[in-house]
Design an enzyme around this catalytic site. Structure first.
Site, short mmCIF file in Angstrom:
data_model
loop_
_atom_site.label_atom_id
_atom_site.label_comp_id
_atom_site.label_asym_id
_atom_site.label_seq_id
_atom_site.Cartn_x
_atom_site.Cartn_y
_atom_site.Cartn_z
N LYS A 160 10.28 7.14 0.01
CA LYS A 160 10.31 5.67 0.00
C LYS A 160 11.70 5.12 -0.33
CE LYS A 160 5.40 5.18 -1.12
NZ LYS A 160 4.44 4.58 -2.08
N PHE A 200 -2.45 -5.53 -4.01
CA PHE A 200 -1.06 -5.04 -3.99
C PHE A 200 -0.47 -4.94 -2.59
CE2 PHE A 200 -3.86 -1.27 -4.03
CZ PHE A 200 -3.42 -0.62 -2.88
N ARG A 240 0.52 16.90 -2.27
CA ARG A 240 0.01 15.97 -3.28
C ARG A 240 0.29 16.51 -4.69
NH1 ARG A 240 -1.91 11.69 -1.30
NH2 ARG A 240 -3.10 11.03 -3.12
N THR A 271 0.06 8.89 -8.72
CA THR A 271 0.64 7.67 -8.14
C THR A 271 1.47 6.91 -9.17
OG1 THR A 271 -1.24 7.51 -6.65
CG2 THR A 271 0.07 5.52 -6.93
N ARG A 306 7.28 12.42 -8.50
CA ARG A 306 7.16 11.08 -9.08
C ARG A 306 7.60 11.04 -10.54
NH1 ARG A 306 1.73 9.88 -5.77
NH2 ARG A 306 2.67 8.74 -4.02
N ASN A 365 7.29 4.30 -6.28
CA ASN A 365 6.88 5.63 -6.73
C ASN A 365 7.38 6.78 -5.87
OD1 ASN A 365 5.15 5.36 -4.56
ND2 ASN A 365 3.27 5.59 -5.73
N HIS A 416 5.23 9.00 -0.40
CA HIS A 416 3.87 8.83 0.12
C HIS A 416 3.47 10.16 0.75
CE1 HIS A 416 0.46 7.32 2.50
NE2 HIS A 416 0.92 8.15 3.42
#
EC number: 2.7.4.6
Length: 141
Positions: free
Chosen positions: A11, A59, A87, A93, A104, A114, A117
């Site tokens: 991100k 959100f 993951r 998250t 993260r 964060n 994705h």
């Protein structure tokens, strides 16, 4: 164990921190191969379409604004149990709840910014990958 593909997005916050290489090193160390990749600055329409599943969530607007705030690095990862493995690498998250050593925990600023994705299921991965990569652009190795 099944060889799977999953979509991963680094991100805008992590791209701005110049940690793409460090994140890629973690993918590779975990046995995941990058089989397609590109940098992009998502348009509002692209971000809204990609996150359409969250359209009714409170959100959604902030998520879209964040995702169009700067460039992202989009990649398809392939490997044994790629979805679960990615993951695990990402962590929770909310980076405050993410285990030490996860992407993260190490690179994210907040639950909104964060860092990464990742697809959450095989069905989701197929749809998400198709959003960004025609099958001709994906190369197993």
């Amino acid at each position: 164990m099944a060889v799977e593909r999953t979509l991963s997005i680094i991100k805008p916050d992590a791209v701005a921190k110049n940690v793409i290489g460090q994140i890629y090193a973690r993918f590779e160390a975990a046995g995941l191969k990058v089989v397609a990749a590109r940098m992009a600055h998502l348009s509002r329409v692209e971000a809204e379409n990609f996150y359409a599943i969250h359209r009714e969530r409170p959100f959604f607007k902030d998520l879209v604004e964040f995702m169009i705030s700067g460039p992202v690095m989009i990649q398809v990862l392939e490997g044994e149990n790629a979805i679960a493995r990615n993951r695990e690498l990402m962590g929770a998250t909310d980076p405050r709840k993410a285990e030490k050593g996860t992407i993260r925990a190490d690179f994210a600023e907040s639950i909104d910014a964060n860092a990464v994705h990742g697809s959450d299921a095989p069905e989701t991965a197929v749809v998400e990958i198709a959003c960004f990569f025609p099958s001709l652009e994906i190369h197993s190795r």
